[in-house]
Design a protein around this motif. Structure first.
Motif, PDB file in Angstrom:
ATOM      1  N   VAL A 106      -5.514  21.208 -14.989  1.00 51.04           N
ATOM      2  CA  VAL A 106      -5.106  21.559 -16.351  1.00 51.04           C
ATOM      3  C   VAL A 106      -6.312  22.006 -17.160  1.00 51.04           C
ATOM      4  O   VAL A 106      -6.283  23.053 -17.835  1.00 51.04           O
ATOM      5  CB  VAL A 106      -4.400  20.370 -17.029  1.00 51.04           C
ATOM      6  N   VAL A 107      -7.389  21.245 -17.095  1.00 54.69           N
ATOM      7  CA  VAL A 107      -8.578  21.562 -17.893  1.00 54.69           C
ATOM      8  C   VAL A 107      -9.198  22.873 -17.434  1.00 54.69           C
ATOM      9  O   VAL A 107      -9.517  23.758 -18.242  1.00 54.69           O
ATOM     10  CB  VAL A 107      -9.596  20.417 -17.820  1.00 54.69           C
ATOM     11  N   SER A 108      -9.387  23.037 -16.134  1.00 57.84           N
ATOM     12  CA  SER A 108     -10.029  24.257 -15.636  1.00 57.84           C
ATOM     13  C   SER A 108      -9.163  25.490 -15.878  1.00 57.84           C
ATOM     14  O   SER A 108      -9.681  26.562 -16.231  1.00 57.84           O
ATOM     15  CB  SER A 108     -10.340  24.108 -14.146  1.00 57.84           C
ATOM     16  N   THR A 109      -7.853  25.363 -15.709  1.00 56.83           N
ATOM     17  CA  THR A 109      -6.978  26.505 -15.955  1.00 56.83           C
ATOM     18  C   THR A 109      -6.995  26.896 -17.427  1.00 56.83           C
ATOM     19  O   THR A 109      -7.028  28.081 -17.782  1.00 56.83           O
ATOM     20  CB  THR A 109      -5.536  26.178 -15.522  1.00 56.83           C
ATOM     21  N   THR A 110      -6.990  25.909 -18.303  1.00 58.48           N
ATOM     22  CA  THR A 110      -7.024  26.188 -19.742  1.00 58.48           C
ATOM     23  C   THR A 110      -8.309  26.896 -20.148  1.00 58.48           C
ATOM     24  O   THR A 110      -8.300  27.834 -20.956  1.00 58.48           O
ATOM     25  CB  THR A 110      -6.878  24.877 -20.536  1.00 58.48           C
ATOM     26  N   LEU A 111      -9.436  26.454 -19.583  1.00 63.25           N
ATOM     27  CA  LEU A 111     -10.730  26.977 -19.996  1.00 63.25           C
ATOM     28  C   LEU A 111     -11.117  28.279 -19.299  1.00 63.25           C
ATOM     29  O   LEU A 111     -11.848  29.089 -19.882  1.00 63.25           O
ATOM     30  CB  LEU A 111     -11.820  25.927 -19.735  1.00 63.25           C
ATOM     31  N   ARG A 124       4.023  24.680 -22.784  1.00 59.94           N
ATOM     32  CA  ARG A 124       5.184  24.980 -21.931  1.00 59.94           C
ATOM     33  C   ARG A 124       4.807  25.934 -20.796  1.00 59.94           C
ATOM     34  O   ARG A 124       5.192  25.739 -19.637  1.00 59.94           O
ATOM     35  CB  ARG A 124       6.316  25.580 -22.775  1.00 59.94           C
ATOM     36  N   ARG A 125       4.061  26.986 -21.136  1.00 62.49           N
ATOM     37  CA  ARG A 125       3.730  27.976 -20.119  1.00 62.49           C
ATOM     38  C   ARG A 125       2.784  27.406 -19.075  1.00 62.49           C
ATOM     39  O   ARG A 125       2.931  27.685 -17.870  1.00 62.49           O
ATOM     40  CB  ARG A 125       3.114  29.203 -20.788  1.00 62.49           C
ATOM     41  N   LEU A 126       1.816  26.612 -19.516  1.00 62.83           N
ATOM     42  CA  LEU A 126       0.890  26.018 -18.560  1.00 62.83           C
ATOM     43  C   LEU A 126       1.597  24.985 -17.696  1.00 62.83           C
ATOM     44  O   LEU A 126       1.321  24.874 -16.488  1.00 62.83           O
ATOM     45  CB  LEU A 126      -0.287  25.387 -19.298  1.00 62.83           C
ATOM     46  N   GLY A 131       3.465  23.335 -12.533  1.00 62.33           N
ATOM     47  CA  GLY A 131       4.496  22.437 -12.025  1.00 62.33           C
ATOM     48  C   GLY A 131       4.396  21.036 -12.586  1.00 62.33           C
ATOM     49  O   GLY A 131       4.646  20.051 -11.878  1.00 62.33           O
ATOM     50  N   MET A 132       4.042  20.924 -13.864  1.00 59.92           N
ATOM     51  CA  MET A 132       3.912  19.629 -14.521  1.00 59.92           C
ATOM     52  C   MET A 132       4.829  19.602 -15.731  1.00 59.92           C
ATOM     53  O   MET A 132       5.450  20.599 -16.089  1.00 59.92           O
ATOM     54  CB  MET A 132       2.452  19.398 -14.944  1.00 59.92           C
TER      55      MET A 132
END
Length: 370
Positions: A106-111, A124-126, A131-132
């Motif tokens: 989550v953190v790496s994808t966001t950043l 919602r999109r993330l 798949g969370m």
């Protein structure tokens, strides 16, 4: 297990403790290890102190700076359960469901990534992408202080004399000259006199104050202000125009409103009206007034900006005025009320701290694309 002995005569409620070599080594290791929780390290100190000959709960408590009850609790716990009794028991509640790998994703994808066709991730999109659940993503964002939906702006000064001007102005704030006043001067131009098209609905329990979305314009006024940082008082003057002529008039007002035996050091920005020949001629005739200019794009160095923000929040943003005269009356009333309860504006950061912070920020943004 520790061996129980007869209670010490000095404190009949204190259980005497004899430590084995293994227990002593474990307790000593807990105290010395940096990663040990402070609570566990204190319990180890308590037990080691209680194992000393003749040690009473009262003496141990005084030595370690804890309460007598705390010493007695962990002394009895160790006597009953040994070293294992000093460790916190598992907390109640549902077991952890989020794995470290999920949190890292989550953190790496966001950043490090962007969604297709958008500038930032939403919860919602993330959540759908990984798949969370949306709740889990929201919790992780809050824990790591991530807010992709928000952004801020910044602007760096390109003034070639930035360092010298910062040191000059911060020096005035932190170490003002003797027999002198330091005044922060600026203008708040084009303050609008706005009026609702219908009467406001006052606040009541469960309902905010309401104003109409549209409004009537009744003109603008310009506020010239000088903040005395030591006293916290403000000299203010309103004008219908914003020219060097009005600024020179305001300088005369400031000069007449201050003790004549004191030098005046005015901190102000690089507006063109501050540097016209008209102003320069006035300064020649009034040598006790000295101007100190902030670097370009560095209005945060002028403390009067803080006062302007207070004026806006407390009087102007929600104020409704049927004319520019009503607006000017409200501004003067606010200045009078502020001066009646004025407090100093205190600058705390040194010039070296500011310059180091700016240098660190410049280095960070210069490396942001590598």
């Amino acid at each position: 297990m520790p061996r129980l002995q007869e209670p010490a005569m000095a404190d009949p409620r204190a259980v005497s403790i004899t430590l084995s070599d293994s227990d002593r080594a474990t307790l000593t290791n807990w105290i010395r290890r940096r990663s040990t929780a402070q609570g566990l390290a204190m319990r180890a100190r308590i037990v080691l102190a209680c194992a000393e000959p003749g040690a009473t709960n009262l003496a141990v408590a005084a030595k370690l700076g804890v309460s007598n009850l705390t010493v007695g609790k962990w002394r009895r716990r160790f006597a009953d359960q040994g070293v294992a009794g000093l460790v916190d028991a598992p907390r109640p509640g549902a077991p952890r469901t989020l794995l470290d790998e999920q949190i890292e994703r989550v953190v790496s994808t966001t950043l490090e990534t962007l969604p297709k066709g958008a500038t930032h991730w939403s919860t919602r999109r993330l959540a759908a992408e990984l798949g969370m659940s949306q709740t889990a993503v929201s919790r992780i964002w809050r824990a790591f202080a991530l807010a992709p939906h928000r952004s801020e702006t910044f602007k760096l000064s390109t003034d070639p004399q930035f360092v010298d001007k910062v040191r000059d102005i911060v020096g005035l704030y932190l170490n003002p000259p003797d027999r002198a006043l330091v005044l922060c001067v600026d203008e708040k131009p084009s303050i609008q006199a706005l009026e609702d098209t219908a009467p406001a609905i006052p606040m009541r329990p469960g309902q905010l104050e309401r104003h109409t979305h549209d409004y009537l314009r009744h003109g603008t006024t310009d506020l010239f202000a000088a903040l005395d940082i030591k006293a916290g008082t403000v000299i203010g003057e309103v004008h219908r125009r914003h020219r060097s002529l009005e600024f020179r008039h305001f300088l005369a007002t400031v000069e007449q409103a201050t003790p004549p035996e004191l030098e005046l050091h005015l901190v102000l920005d690089n507006s063109s009206i501050h540097k016209t020949p008209l102003v320069q001629r006035w300064l020649v005739r009034h040598p006790r007034v000295q101007l100190h200019f902030t670097p370009t794009s560095a209005s945060w160095l002028n403390l009067v900006e803080c006062w302007f923000s207070l004026l806006t929040a407390r009087q102007l943003r929600r104020g409704r005025f049927c004319s520019t005269r009503a607006l000017e009356y409200a501004i003067r009333a606010y200045i009078a009320e502020h001066n009646a309860h004025a407090k100093p504006f205190v600058w705390t950061r040194t010039a070296d701290e500011i310059l180091a912070s700016v240098a660190s920020f410049c280095k960070r943004i210069s490396n942001s694309h590598h």
